[in-house]
Every structure is written in structure tokens, then in C-alpha cells.
Design a protein around this motif. Sequence first.
Motif, PDB file in Angstrom:
ATOM      1  N   LYS A 129      -3.264  -0.149   4.725  1.00 44.45           N
ATOM      2  CA  LYS A 129      -4.500   0.199   4.078  1.00 44.45           C
ATOM      3  C   LYS A 129      -5.157  -0.385   5.285  1.00 44.45           C
ATOM      4  O   LYS A 129      -5.246  -1.578   5.503  1.00 44.45           O
ATOM      5  CB  LYS A 129      -4.732   0.162   2.709  1.00 44.45           C
ATOM      6  N   SER A 130      -6.990   0.725   5.222  1.00 47.28           N
ATOM      7  CA  SER A 130      -8.148  -0.195   6.734  1.00 47.28           C
ATOM      8  C   SER A 130      -8.815  -1.297   5.441  1.00 47.28           C
ATOM      9  O   SER A 130      -9.579  -2.023   6.058  1.00 47.28           O
ATOM     10  CB  SER A 130      -8.567   0.775   6.964  1.00 47.28           C
ATOM     11  N   ASP A 131      -8.020  -1.305   4.318  1.00 49.56           N
ATOM     12  CA  ASP A 131      -8.717  -2.320   3.479  1.00 49.56           C
ATOM     13  C   ASP A 131      -8.012  -3.488   3.873  1.00 49.56           C
ATOM     14  O   ASP A 131      -8.537  -4.107   3.185  1.00 49.56           O
ATOM     15  CB  ASP A 131      -8.909  -2.117   1.892  1.00 49.56           C
ATOM     16  N   GLY A 132      -7.184  -3.586   4.313  1.00 57.90           N
ATOM     17  CA  GLY A 132      -6.521  -4.945   4.565  1.00 57.90           C
ATOM     18  C   GLY A 132      -4.955  -5.047   3.517  1.00 57.90           C
ATOM     19  O   GLY A 132      -3.950  -6.240   3.647  1.00 57.90           O
ATOM     20  N   VAL A 141      14.803  -7.261  -0.662  1.00 59.14           N
ATOM     21  CA  VAL A 141      13.865  -7.453  -1.828  1.00 59.14           C
ATOM     22  C   VAL A 141      12.747  -6.719  -1.414  1.00 59.14           C
ATOM     23  O   VAL A 141      11.454  -8.021  -0.267  1.00 59.14           O
ATOM     24  CB  VAL A 141      13.856  -9.238  -2.243  1.00 59.14           C
ATOM     25  N   PRO A 142      12.341  -6.160  -1.930  1.00 62.75           N
ATOM     26  CA  PRO A 142      10.677  -5.343  -1.272  1.00 62.75           C
ATOM     27  C   PRO A 142       9.799  -6.332  -1.929  1.00 62.75           C
ATOM     28  O   PRO A 142       9.518  -7.093  -3.514  1.00 62.75           O
ATOM     29  CB  PRO A 142      10.803  -4.313  -2.449  1.00 62.75           C
ATOM     30  N   THR A 143       8.904  -6.346  -1.726  1.00 60.65           N
ATOM     31  CA  THR A 143       7.755  -7.256  -1.630  1.00 60.65           C
ATOM     32  C   THR A 143       6.100  -6.342  -1.533  1.00 60.65           C
ATOM     33  O   THR A 143       6.220  -5.856  -0.398  1.00 60.65           O
ATOM     34  CB  THR A 143       6.886  -8.799  -0.975  1.00 60.65           C
ATOM     35  N   ALA A 144       5.591  -6.552  -3.189  1.00 60.39           N
ATOM     36  CA  ALA A 144       4.667  -5.726  -2.558  1.00 60.39           C
ATOM     37  C   ALA A 144       2.616  -6.354  -2.228  1.00 60.39           C
ATOM     38  O   ALA A 144       2.843  -7.143  -3.418  1.00 60.39           O
ATOM     39  CB  ALA A 144       3.866  -4.646  -3.871  1.00 60.39           C
ATOM     40  N   LEU A 145       1.870  -7.073  -1.621  1.00 63.32           N
ATOM     41  CA  LEU A 145       0.663  -7.135  -1.900  1.00 63.32           C
ATOM     42  C   LEU A 145      -0.394  -6.184  -1.889  1.00 63.32           C
ATOM     43  O   LEU A 145      -0.667  -5.745  -1.086  1.00 63.32           O
ATOM     44  CB  LEU A 145       0.679  -7.687  -0.254  1.00 63.32           C
ATOM     45  N   GLU A 146      -1.170  -6.579  -2.603  1.00 65.03           N
ATOM     46  CA  GLU A 146      -2.389  -6.220  -3.186  1.00 65.03           C
ATOM     47  C   GLU A 146      -3.668  -7.264  -2.898  1.00 65.03           C
ATOM     48  O   GLU A 146      -3.666  -7.814  -3.597  1.00 65.03           O
ATOM     49  CB  GLU A 146      -2.831  -5.827  -4.490  1.00 65.03           C
ATOM     50  N   SER A 147      -4.093  -7.331  -1.313  1.00 65.55           N
ATOM     51  CA  SER A 147      -5.373  -8.260  -0.872  1.00 65.55           C
ATOM     52  C   SER A 147      -4.459  -9.671  -0.945  1.00 65.55           C
ATOM     53  O   SER A 147      -3.705 -10.156  -1.162  1.00 65.55           O
ATOM     54  CB  SER A 147      -6.647  -8.234  -1.576  1.00 65.55           C
TER      55      SER A 147
END
Length: 168
Positions: A129-132, A141-147
Motif C-alpha cells: 500500500k502507499s503507506d508502506g 507460509v504466508p506472512t502479513a505485515l502491517e507497518s
Amino acid sequence: MALPQLLTNIFTGGNVLKSIGIQDKNNAADIPPSEDTEFGYYIQDKNDYTMGGFDFLQRKSHNNDKLVQMFSKNSQGQYHTLSVQTNEDGTGNAASSCQFTVHDKITIQNNSTSGMFSILSDGNFKLEKSDGSRAQLDAVVPTALESTHAVNCTNAENANTLDYYHLV
């Protein structure tokens, strides 16, 4: 050049040798037309059934946007389109009415049963996303990163409990 000679220069043995152009003598690109206009090139079978083609629209009803689409249609009348729209402010979008595959590696499709879109890949890729913030997906193994917050998903049940990214 006379029309018969022009046609001979363009078409030979069923092949197009030069460009085919359609010129709108009534409208200019920067001025909305008085009504929506459409020009097209259609491919028909021997019974005059349209099997597919290309459309160009300049639409007064959509703030003078330009839309070009390619479509194909089966014998039952079901069709799919691939289209590109350009707006006067320079923005635009592309759309497909069916599953879309990029370089035989990524397929984007709509699951009509669940209403969710699926992104299929045989390897790793990431969504940003534009916010990084980003979601990095691995075939195993999926990995999700939020900031700075990371969540590892090891199974479907764990993946379905994520707040920010919903991995299926």
C-alpha cells in the motif's frame, strides 16, 4: 487515390498490410461530444453473428472519458471484455470481466460462490500500500505485515483470524 486502389493497397489475400483508421469528423478529443459516441470493428461469422470485436467510446455521460475495449462472445451470447479507460484529468483504469493472468505466473479471479477475489501464484509475491504496509505471500507460509506488526499464518484457521489482511 481511388477507393479500389486504396483497398488493394490495404488488403491482399485476406491480410491487412497497413493500418485501418476510423476518424470522428464530428468531435474533438478535448471537448465532450453532444452525446456518447461509439466506433467499432466487429468480427462476424458467415451468418452475421458477432463473435467479438473492438469498441472505442468517447462518453459525454462520463465527463468526456475515453474507453476502448476488446470483447469476445460465444455462440450462447455470453461475452467477456478487456477494457482501458482514460479520464481527462490523466487518471484511468483497466478492467477485465473474467480471470486475468499475468505472464503465466499470477492469476486474478473472482470466486462467484464466496464473492471474494483470489490471487493465484506458484511462487512468492507481495502486495504494498502507499503507506508502506505490505503483505508478503509465500506459497508455503504466508506472512502479513502491517507497518511494524507481523503475523505468520501457518494454516487456514489462523489466516482467517487476521484483522488487517485476510489471507485465504
